[in-house]
Design an enzyme around this catalytic site. Structure first.
Site, short mmCIF file in Angstrom:
data_model
loop_
_atom_site.label_atom_id
_atom_site.label_comp_id
_atom_site.label_asym_id
_atom_site.label_seq_id
_atom_site.Cartn_x
_atom_site.Cartn_y
_atom_site.Cartn_z
N VAL A 48 -1.22 3.33 -2.67
CA VAL A 48 -1.68 3.16 -3.92
C VAL A 48 -0.75 2.56 -4.88
O VAL A 48 0.39 2.96 -5.13
CB VAL A 48 -2.58 4.28 -4.53
CG1 VAL A 48 -3.26 4.48 -5.90
CG2 VAL A 48 -3.63 4.91 -3.31
N ASP A 50 0.63 -0.19 -4.81
CA ASP A 50 1.81 -1.05 -4.43
C ASP A 50 1.63 -2.54 -4.68
O ASP A 50 2.42 -3.37 -4.73
CB ASP A 50 1.77 -1.01 -2.83
CG ASP A 50 2.66 0.46 -2.48
OD1 ASP A 50 3.15 0.70 -3.52
OD2 ASP A 50 2.49 0.71 -1.14
N GLY A 51 0.29 -2.91 -5.25
CA GLY A 51 0.22 -4.24 -5.79
C GLY A 51 -0.74 -5.17 -4.86
O GLY A 51 -0.61 -6.36 -5.05
N LYS A 52 -1.59 -4.56 -4.05
CA LYS A 52 -2.39 -5.31 -3.02
C LYS A 52 -3.10 -6.25 -3.67
O LYS A 52 -3.12 -7.50 -3.45
CB LYS A 52 -3.32 -4.54 -2.27
CG LYS A 52 -2.18 -3.73 -1.31
CD LYS A 52 -2.88 -2.73 -0.26
CE LYS A 52 -4.17 -1.90 -1.19
NZ LYS A 52 -3.17 -0.80 -1.90
N PRO A 125 -8.48 -0.74 0.88
CA PRO A 125 -7.82 0.39 0.37
C PRO A 125 -6.65 0.97 0.75
O PRO A 125 -6.31 0.92 1.76
CB PRO A 125 -9.00 1.56 0.29
CG PRO A 125 -10.29 0.73 0.93
CD PRO A 125 -9.57 -0.38 1.77
N SER A 505 12.01 -21.76 36.33
CA SER A 505 13.35 -21.36 37.32
C SER A 505 13.87 -22.93 37.63
O SER A 505 15.36 -22.71 37.62
CB SER A 505 12.93 -20.74 38.65
OG SER A 505 12.20 -19.78 38.24
N SER A 572 7.03 -12.97 32.19
CA SER A 572 7.01 -12.00 30.97
C SER A 572 5.73 -12.40 29.94
O SER A 572 5.93 -12.66 28.80
CB SER A 572 8.22 -12.15 30.24
OG SER A 572 8.72 -13.33 29.76
#
Length: 675
Positions: A48, A50-52, A125, A505, A572
């Site tokens: 809350v 934090d400035g979103k 929120p 490879s 990978s």
């Protein structure tokens, strides 16, 4: 009556003005219509205040996305609420309760576009009691922005939202350290938060994390680079959003087509047209492809693909199309069309992670319905395995129910089978909602866990142990600095990744020869060679592939420590595993260069040096990356080699140039760190 010259000039000027306005309108429409079709969905999260909402308002305002009447309304509301500045958070906080309290309660969606990309923002929120809303807003996101107040540092809700983002498999995470203006734009504050967050993120499955210091109120590093933070060398937020690579995030390997509607005209005319409409959830569909209809298991072939604008040759996510099959078989809403040799799981039981969204707790005595893609089934049994404590990321195995905003692992038994994948593999076929049959309310949203591993294999919130118990790292009197000074060069790892048959490879072997000829010790760690010994006990499911990468990364790290250039050639396929390999080297201050050998699947199949693709297409081999197992291309590799377009010598030369730019030069031995 005669018309004066001045009147004629005025009419002419008026005509030119209208023409100019029409031309401007045409130009604007043309520019809007010519904007690229690529769409990025991102969600904002954080604690809350934090400035979103202010950040989103700043993005819209500075990128010229706010209409004049909207701006006027925000100005009036700002004055009415006693603000002596333009409160841009009001552009997204639409509920009266939100404006009165200065918080976000519901998820607010906003749309805007730039010349590079289109965006849909979900402003979620920050308050703990609205965690379920954050899950809803982030469930379809390609990227998540977690805001942290520079004055407060990481708070429990910051950790909670980062953890939920990892559970939802959001591939890109941007950590915006906001309100830097209130700490005098201090780099030390920013670096401290970055270090703390990186330590926490090491426990999560987040393949791509970016940190940006900003001031949403003043606009620093939001759309334009900040002059007050010249120590920050990265891009502003909007530039990052415009250029983050998301094309490879969609699963284009596993064909999944949930049937939503059977199209069969009832009017006269004798037409025998029959097609199956829906949205492509994965893979690429082409006319002539052999397919299977699940759960019935009947086989057929795609005769054609139709759209509103006419037939097309191929379809891919997220296109909505109608498929025609060559055979008249039983296909109805809720069926799923897939490739014959690459099928999802068909089962009436599975385990999933649920976010409970109802004020009425989960109860095995109540009747629930699971809605999954276009299919629904009644829940016959529920078993809560554990509840996840989001503050300390621990499991509460004593939990027998889930309450509002709880996250937990649940085993479900259904009255009829679903056709699904794990959420890791496909977000659409791996997600579901739970409906209370009595009230018809949506009470939970869930993600299906990996279906290819054992039941006890969970998306753990604890890191894999990095060492065996009762052992200690045996340090040598010979330091790294002394070793490298004696050798005259540092070690490093060059990690080649790409589809089977891409040429990894071949290129890595040629680079090895080039380096040795130049007097640099190098050794090729080829994936096949490693499976002849060190990794010979591993299979090819997701867990085994993760372990394959882990072992190889540790061996490569030891080679690099010894002053050798380790050339790893390994498919990978998962980005999170490659990120672990990179992080292992970073933790020991060793060079790690990721090289993506990019070759189209069809080119790899044509080459097929080991005959694996042919066997996979014939159904003799399962789990081949590119056919029935996904490949996640690197989001930001250090180098991309296009092996289907450039010769091996040219590719080797580009690798050598990259090495020269990074570390392949007379080493600054006085800066080498000893251990």
């Amino acid at each position: 009556m005669a018309i004066s010259d001045s009147s004629l000039r005025a009419q002419a000027q008026h005509g030119r003005t209208l023409a100019a306005q029409a031309a401007d309108a045409t130009d604007i429409f043309k520019r809007l219509s010519e904007r690229p079709a690529e769409l990025l969905r991102f969600a904002t999260a954080g604690s809350v205040d934090d400035g979103k909402s202010t950040l989103i308002g700043r993005l819209l305002y500075d990128s010229k996305q706010v209409l004049a009447d909207q701006l006027e309304h925000v100005e009036q509301t700002s004055k009415r609420m006693g603000s002596d500045f333009l409160d841009l958070s009001l552009l997204t906080d639409g509920l009266r309760a939100e404006r009165e309290q200065g918080i976000t309660i519901d998820v607010a969606y906003r749309y805007f576009a730039t010349a590079e990309r289109r965006f849909i923002i979900a402003d979620t929120p920050g308050h703990e009691q609205y965690t379920r809303n954050m899950v809803t807003g982030a469930s379809t996101a390609d990227l998540a922005i977690v805001l942290i107040d520079a004055r407060k540092g990481m708070l429990p809700q910051s950790r909670r939202h980062a953890f939920i983002s990892s559970l939802l498999r959001i591939p890109h995470l941007v950590v915006c350290v906001n309100k830097m203006d209130l700490v005098d734009f201090d780099q030390g504050v920013f670096d401290g938060i970055v270090e703390e967050f990186e330590g926490f993120a090491a426990k999560l499955d987040v393949p791509d994390v970016t940190f940006i210091p900003i001031s949403a109120l003043l606009g620093d590093n939001v759309v334009e680079r900040s002059e007050a933070m010249d120590w920050y060398q990265g891009p502003p937020l909007l530039y990052h959003l415009e250029h983050v690579h998301i094309a490879s995030d969609r699963n284009l390997i596993d064909v999944r087509f949930p049937v939503q509607w059977v199209i069969r005209p009832r009017s006269g005319g004798g037409t025998d047209y029959r097609a199956y409409a829906g949205q492509v959830a994965g893979g690429i569909l082409r006319a002539g492809d052999e397919v299977v209809v699940l759960p019935s298991g009947q086989h057929s072939t795609i005769a054609g693909i139709d759209t509103f604008d006419g037939p097309i040759e191929e379809a891919f996510p997220p296109m909505s199309v109608a498929l025609r099959l060559t055979d008249d078989i039983d296909v109805s809403r809720g069926s799923t069309i897939a490739r014959a040799h690459n099928q999802p799981t068909v089962s009436s039981s599975f385990e999933c992670l649920l976010c409970w969204m109802s004020e009425r707790p989960l109860s095995p005595q109540r009747r629930y319905i699971v809605k999954h893609t276009t299919r629904a089934a009644a829940v016959s049994a529920l078993d809560v395995r554990y509840r996840i404590g989001l503050d300390q990321l621990h499991r509460d195995e004593s939990a027998t129910t889930l309450e509002l905003n709880d996250l937990g692992r649940v085993r479900m038994e259904l009255s009829s089978p679903l056709v699904f994948d794990s959420y890791r593999r496909n977000k659409i076929t791996g997600s579901l909602i739970v409906i209370d049959e009595a009230t018809n309310d949506t009470v939970a949203a869930g993600v299906i866990l990996d279906t290819e591993t054992e039941v006890e294999d969970t998306p753990t919130v604890e890191p894999r142990p990095t060492q065996s118990p009762n052992v200690k790292w045996q340090r040598s009197d010979l330091t790294r600095r002394a070793r490298w000074q004696s050798l005259g060069h540092p070690g490093a790892t060059i990690w080649f990744t790409g589809l089977p048959g891409a040429g990894k490879s071949t290129i890595a072997s040629a680079v090895e020869e080039r380096l040795v000829a130049a007097g640099r010790p190098a050794f090729l760690l080829d994936g096949d060679n490693l499976r002849h010994g060190l990794n010979g006990d591993l299979g090819f499911d997701e867990e085994a592939r993760c372990e394959n990468v882990r072992r190889t990364a540790h061996v490569a790290r030891l080679f690099a420590e010894a002053g050798t250039i380790a050339l790893v050639s390994l498919v990978s396929p998962y980005g999170c595993d490659r990120e672990v390999a990179s992080g292992l080297h970073s933790a020991h201050d060793l060079h790690f260069i990721e090289v993506f050998v990019d070759a189209p699947l069809e080119v790899c199949e044509q080459r097929d040096p080991k005959g694996l693709y042919a066997r996979a297409r014939a159904g003799e081999l399962t789990g081949l990356t590119g056919v029935d197992a996904p490949y996640q291309a690197p989001a930001q590799p250090d180098l991309v080699l296009y092996s289907s377009k450039e010769a091996v010598d040219a590719a080797v030369e580009r690798v050598m140039q990259t090495l020269a730019a990074r570390f392949l030069h007379p080493p600054q031995l006085d800066r080498l760190q000893g251990e």
